[in-house]
Enzyme design. Structure first.
Site, PDB file in Angstrom:
ATOM      1  N   SER A  70     -32.214 -14.107 -41.144  1.00 29.58           N
ATOM      2  CA  SER A  70     -33.408 -14.717 -41.727  1.00 29.58           C
ATOM      3  C   SER A  70     -33.880 -15.940 -40.951  1.00 29.58           C
ATOM      4  O   SER A  70     -34.857 -16.578 -41.320  1.00 29.58           O
ATOM      5  CB  SER A  70     -33.128 -15.105 -43.188  1.00 29.58           C
ATOM      6  N   THR A 204     -34.057 -19.357 -44.781  1.00 29.99           N
ATOM      7  CA  THR A 204     -34.312 -20.632 -44.113  1.00 29.99           C
ATOM      8  C   THR A 204     -33.029 -21.389 -43.844  1.00 29.99           C
ATOM      9  O   THR A 204     -32.149 -21.421 -44.691  1.00 29.99           O
ATOM     10  CB  THR A 204     -35.194 -21.548 -45.000  1.00 29.99           C
ATOM     11  N   THR A 222     -37.120 -20.669 -39.778  1.00 31.26           N
ATOM     12  CA  THR A 222     -37.052 -19.396 -40.499  1.00 31.26           C
ATOM     13  C   THR A 222     -37.883 -18.341 -39.793  1.00 31.26           C
ATOM     14  O   THR A 222     -38.784 -18.663 -39.008  1.00 31.26           O
ATOM     15  CB  THR A 222     -37.579 -19.560 -41.939  1.00 31.26           C
ATOM     16  N   ARG A 232     -48.918 -14.528 -42.908  1.00 24.49           N
ATOM     17  CA  ARG A 232     -48.353 -15.303 -44.002  1.00 24.49           C
ATOM     18  C   ARG A 232     -47.531 -16.472 -43.470  1.00 24.49           C
ATOM     19  O   ARG A 232     -46.756 -16.353 -42.541  1.00 24.49           O
ATOM     20  CB  ARG A 232     -47.472 -14.415 -44.863  1.00 24.49           C
ATOM     21  N   VAL A 233     -47.710 -17.642 -44.090  1.00 21.37           N
ATOM     22  CA  VAL A 233     -46.903 -18.821 -43.796  1.00 21.37           C
ATOM     23  C   VAL A 233     -46.319 -19.322 -45.112  1.00 21.37           C
ATOM     24  O   VAL A 233     -47.047 -19.462 -46.099  1.00 21.37           O
ATOM     25  CB  VAL A 233     -47.744 -19.936 -43.132  1.00 21.37           C
ATOM     26  N   GLY A 234     -45.020 -19.558 -45.126  1.00 17.93           N
ATOM     27  CA  GLY A 234     -44.365 -20.031 -46.336  1.00 17.93           C
ATOM     28  C   GLY A 234     -44.202 -21.531 -46.361  1.00 17.93           C
ATOM     29  O   GLY A 234     -44.936 -22.283 -45.707  1.00 17.93           O
ATOM     30  N   ASP A 235     -43.189 -21.990 -47.075  1.00 15.82           N
ATOM     31  CA  ASP A 235     -43.002 -23.426 -47.262  1.00 15.82           C
ATOM     32  C   ASP A 235     -42.350 -24.104 -46.064  1.00 15.82           C
ATOM     33  O   ASP A 235     -42.522 -25.303 -45.853  1.00 15.82           O
ATOM     34  CB  ASP A 235     -42.164 -23.684 -48.513  1.00 15.82           C
ATOM     35  N   THR A 255     -35.024 -24.056 -49.774  1.00 14.01           N
ATOM     36  CA  THR A 255     -34.831 -22.691 -49.302  1.00 14.01           C
ATOM     37  C   THR A 255     -35.112 -21.741 -50.450  1.00 14.01           C
ATOM     38  O   THR A 255     -34.896 -22.090 -51.614  1.00 14.01           O
ATOM     39  CB  THR A 255     -33.403 -22.489 -48.764  1.00 14.01           C
ATOM     40  N   GLY A 256     -35.597 -20.559 -50.136  1.00  8.83           N
ATOM     41  CA  GLY A 256     -35.888 -19.597 -51.192  1.00  8.83           C
ATOM     42  C   GLY A 256     -37.258 -18.989 -51.046  1.00  8.83           C
ATOM     43  O   GLY A 256     -37.753 -18.812 -49.933  1.00  8.83           O
TER      44      GLY A 256
END
Length: 344
Positions: A70, A204, A222, A232-235, A255-256
């Site tokens: 990941s 992450t 990550t 898509r972009v996450g946190d 993380t998550g």
């Protein structure tokens, strides 16, 4: 030795919350049981490297190791089968942030993020343009695809593209692959936010490093949500969401399920709680509790550390995820040590 002296003094400190907390500086804390990342960061500090150096090298080790598939190249293919990377690094002295998102063809994402701080006046670079910047900074242009990521992609296609991240589209995204189009008419129904992500997709590495003088740095790296919609972009690369560092208070990293967690800026919130004198463990718990009100089934955890070297973590309890493992390195420990907290 200076670290030992600080450790003995702070070991007896009671936190404002009244909880005995072993505190010593410097400290390195990172998400999950990513031991080599913790060891690498600690060696950097021991050899005289800066807090930013430790974060960069520690998270960069996970990129090399492909931690849990990941982090780094060759994992979490998107809907087109491509692996893309997100990363950030933050200097708690200057409050500068360097970040990259949707980075392609460059393996050392957090290294590129560091260069954003050092060689630009920007904070976040994305997509192919981020890759071009990386090449100009001397990073090799490489294929991030591996046989493993191709296999993951093939298996997903053979399972009718399940699970995926679409909704309110035709054809029915719960039964078939796209290409999808929006429905002409939406039928709204109340639906609590929940996580589609497997609890085994850790997603992450987040790291907080606090030096002997209390200087704070943090970072993340990550390859994002597996089978994500391209773009898509996450946190992770978002300051205050993926991580946050402030040398006047402390640092935190999350993380998550980034699609949910980024909406609450959990790392920034945790640091602000610690600024008010809240114990790091309690600060982490308060952040998780806040998200639970809106997304009781979300998959996520957070680590927190303040400028005395006290630290803590918290996670949201859901089926299959009842404990959170993280790594800590400090003068009070003979070596980087895996620690565990029960989820709330």
């Amino acid at each position: 030795r200076q670290w030992t002296t600080v450790a003995l003094f702070l070991l007896a400190v009671l936190t404002p919350a009244g909880v005995a907390s072993a505190a010593a500086l410097p400290v390195v804390i990172n998400t999950w049981a990513f031991r080599t990342a913790a060891e690498t960061a600690w060696r950097v500090l021991e050899s005289g490297g800066s807090e930013l150096d430790a974060v960069e090298r520690g998270c960069g080790q996970c990129e090399i190791d492909q931690c849990d598939g990941s982090v780094g190249y060759g994992g979490s293919p998107d809907e087109s089968g491509e692996t893309t990377l997100d990363a950030m690094i933050m200097d708690g002295n200057t409050m500068e942030v360097g970040a990259v998102a949707d980075l392609r063809h460059v393996k050392n994402a957090i290294g590129v993020a560091r260069k954003v701080i050092e060689y630009t006046k920007h904070t976040l670079l994305v997509g192919e343009s981020a890759s071009l910047f990386a090449v100009r900074m001397g990073f090799p242009y490489e294929d991030l695809t591996t046989q493993k990521s191709l296999s993951l992609y093939s298996e997903w296609l053979n399972q009718s593209c399940q699970p995926n991240y679409w909704k309110n589209v035709v054809p029915d995204s719960s039964k078939s692959c796209g290409p999808y189009k929006r429905r002409e008419e939406l039928t709204y129904k109340e639906e609590r936010m929940s996580s589609q992500r497997s609890v085994h997709n850790h997603d992450t590495i987040g790291m907080v490093v606090i030096g002997a003088s209390g200087t704070v740095a943090s970072g993340t790296s990550t390859n994002g949500a597996v089978h994500k919609i391209p773009g898509r972009v996450g946190d992770s690369p978002i300051a205050g969401a993926g991580s946050y560092a402030d040398s006047t208070a402390g640092g935190a990293a999350a993380t998550g399920d980034g699609d949910i967690m980024m909406r609450f800026l959990p790392s920034h919130q945790a640091v602000e709680y610690m600024r008010m004198g809240t114990d790091p463990t309690v600060a982490c718990q308060k952040v998780i509790s806040r998200i639970q009100k809106y997304a009781p089934k979300f998959f996520g955890a957070i680590i927190c550390a303040n400028t005395t070297g006290s630290y803590g973590a918290a996670c949201n309890k859901i089926p299959g995820f009842t404990q959170f493992h993280f790594m800590v390195s400090s003068p009070l420990l003979s070596r980087p040590t895996e620690q565990v907290v029960d989820c709330i």
